[in-house]
Motif scaffolding. Structure first.
Motif, PDB file in Angstrom:
ATOM      1  N   GLN A   1       0.835  -1.199   0.000  1.00 50.18           N
ATOM      2  CA  GLN A   1       0.000   0.000   0.000  1.00 50.18           C
ATOM      3  C   GLN A   1       0.869   1.249   0.000  1.00 50.18           C
ATOM      4  OE1 GLN A   1      -3.932  -0.551   2.413  1.00 50.18           O
ATOM      5  NE2 GLN A   1      -2.275  -1.232   3.740  1.00 50.18           N
ATOM      6  N   THR A   2       0.358   2.308  -0.626  1.00 50.77           N
ATOM      7  CA  THR A   2       1.133   3.547  -0.700  1.00 50.77           C
ATOM      8  C   THR A   2       1.182   4.301   0.622  1.00 50.77           C
ATOM      9  OG1 THR A   2      -0.842   4.708  -1.516  1.00 50.77           O
ATOM     10  CG2 THR A   2       0.711   3.877  -3.170  1.00 50.77           C
TER      11      THR A   2
ATOM     12  N   SER B   1      -1.161  -4.791   3.672  1.00 49.83           N
ATOM     13  CA  SER B   1      -2.545  -5.241   3.793  1.00 49.83           C
ATOM     14  C   SER B   1      -2.559  -6.744   3.522  1.00 49.83           C
ATOM     15  CB  SER B   1      -3.439  -4.526   2.779  1.00 49.83           C
ATOM     16  OG  SER B   1      -4.706  -5.145   2.718  1.00 49.83           O
TER      17      SER B   1
ATOM     18  N   SER C   1       6.161  -0.923   1.293  1.00 53.50           N
ATOM     19  CA  SER C   1       5.518  -1.140   2.585  1.00 53.50           C
ATOM     20  C   SER C   1       6.521  -1.764   3.541  1.00 53.50           C
ATOM     21  CB  SER C   1       4.296  -2.054   2.444  1.00 53.50           C
ATOM     22  OG  SER C   1       3.289  -1.449   1.659  1.00 53.50           O
TER      23      SER C   1
END
Length: 489
Positions: free
Chosen positions: A88-89, A94, A134
């Motif tokens: 995820q940015t 996740s 991440s």
């Protein structure tokens, strides 16, 4: 006198590159002036490169799905096997939709790509945004495939800083500039390791924006999760209480009731039967879905897209199950959408119209049963020639509000009704169409149907607005940090 590009023409569209400036790559996109200027500015401010922070760097592999029993297992017994969609940015992992491998694979075949707490994970191949980063959370043990690398920095706070940095849009542009490949871009190890790193950036505005975005998303999720309860309450459907004790998991069914039917305990379980009974007992009465269907058709995958379209074919944006959004309706990302060449006679038979309902009839996964639904809207039809793949089917309905039917079927899927209407072969789930089309549909008055539609769509719009607001807040924070880096240093 050397030729000059006219001033009224964008320098990023037409530009001149001297032979002395060629860096071994010939594609013009690499030399777009704004990108070259941006990278030169970042490199002038950087004091280190990504390689300077890496104690080790390794990529993984993807064990064969054809030998799934040898490599893969369930969440309870397995180790997370990370894929690009888990990055995820916001710099956090996740695990939604995560796949799991067994310990033998983790410690054997994929021993070199093990992921531990504080490791930095960076995407290096695939369409879309490059170098998404991440950080593995506290206590994490996992592994990764070949589409990302695991960088061990030895310091979780350093990894977090690097993830924040790599997820900046200006740094992603540099990473994408150095990627190669056409349909599946890739960032090689030398290019990844040479990404310039600027130290001492204050990421507090981004951290604050991420927390605000999470709050907005939590509020949106509450609204979305309340939709099914709203629909059931409006229709007077009272769900049976879930009972997992032995007496409620063991049941009997006579042989006569099985004759000519599939032998599948899920279909005949007490929970499923009680669920169907509660639907049939709703205040407004119920009719079989097929009593509203006036036309149905399976999709077609057609042939590979090409610049030359053969006679008798049409180039179509071809919907796949991946375009069915679990939260809303169809989510068509043009950068990832598939265009296929479909025979005109098949396209005519598909005959997609506004308010047709699309049903996922094959596919699914362990944690996502097949049978999701979507409804065709006018805007999509006006923008493209639309077809749909052979894993989907469409139905045209009459005698019922199609938007209401879509909302109702979506709720039935979410509460588990559709899960009992499928079989599984070779890892692919298939919807048993005669059971799906004979399922009970509660039919209130047209006015009640429209009321439910209006309220459900308003709830979805509110949730979507919250999500978009959170994203906008984060984007603005990133832009402010990027501006301070480039203009004020």
């Amino acid at each position: 006198m050397s030729y000059q590009v006219p001033q009224h023409i964008s320098k990023d569209k037409i530009f001149i590159v001297n032979r002395s400036e060629i860096e071994g790559r010939l594609e013009p996109e690499f030399y777009i002036p704004s990108l070259s200027s941006l990278e030169n500015r970042i490199r002038s401010l950087a004091t280190y490169k990504l390689r300077d922070y890496a104690i080790s760097l390794a990529g993984g592999a993807t064990p064969k799905k054809t030998e799934a029993d040898s490599f893969y297992t369930d969440e309870e017994n397995g180790i997370p096997f990370l894929r690009v969609q888990n990055l995820q940015t916001n710099g956090e992992l996740s695990l939604a939709g995560c796949v799991y491998i067994n310990e033998e694979t983790h410690n054997g075949l994929l021993a070199r790509s093990q992921v531990s707490e504080g490791d930095l994970l960076v995407k290096i191949t695939g369409v879309g945004r490059m170098a998404i980063a991440s950080v593995a959370p506290s206590g994490f043990v996992g592994n990764t495939n070949q589409h990302m690398v695991v960088i061990k920095t030895g310091d979780a706070s350093l990894s977090k800083y690097l993830a924040r940095y790599l997820n900046l849009d200006v740094i992603e542009k540099i990473a994408s500039r150095h990627s190669t490949g056409g349909t599946r871009p890739a960032l090689d190890y030398p290019s990844l390791k040479s990404i310039p790193i600027i130290e001492g950036i204050d990421f507090t505005p981004i951290d604050n924006a991420i927390e605000t975005k999470k709050e907005k998303e939590t509020e949106a999720k509450k609204i979305l999760n309340s939709i099914d309860s709203y629909v059931l309450n409006e229709l007077g459907i009272i769900l049976p209480k879930s009972k997992t004790d032995l007496i409620n998991r063991v049941f009997y069914i006579s042989y006569n009731n099985l004759t000519g039917k599939r032998i599948d305990p899920k279909k005949y379980s007490l929970q499923v039967q009680q669920l169907l009974d509660s639907i049939n007992a709703a205040h407004f009465g119920a009719k079989a879905l097929n009593s509203f269907v006036r036309d149905s058709c399976s999709g077609d995958w057609g042939i590979e897209d090409s610049d030359i379209i053969p006679e008798g074919y049409t180039r179509c944006l071809t919907l796949r199950a991946t375009e069915i959004d679990n939260q809303y309706n169809l989510n068509v990302d043009i950068s990832k959408a598939k265009h296929r060449l479909i025979k005109n006679e098949r396209l005519e038979k598909m005959n997609l119209s506004e308010n047709d309902i699309i049903i996922e009839k094959s596919g699914g996964s362990d944690d996502q049963p097949v049978g999701r639904v979507a409804i065709i809207d006018k805007g999509l039809l006006e923008s493209f020639n639309i077809a749909f793949s052979n894993f989907l089917m469409k139905i045209k309905v009459y005698g019922i509000n199609p938007d209401y039917l879509y909302c109702f079927l979506k709720t039935m899927y979410n509460i588990g009704v559709t899960d009992s209407m499928q079989s599984q072969t070779n890892g692919i789930r298939n919807l048993i169409l005669d059971e799906f089309l004979s399922q009970p549909i509660v039919v209130p008055s047209p006015e009640k149907q429209q009321k439910i539609v209006d309220n459900v769509y308003a709830m979805r719009e509110k949730a979507k607005s919250l999500q978009e607001e959170g994203k906008r807040i984060l984007d603005l924070a990133k832009q402010e940090v990027e501006r301070m880096i480039i203009e004020e240093r």
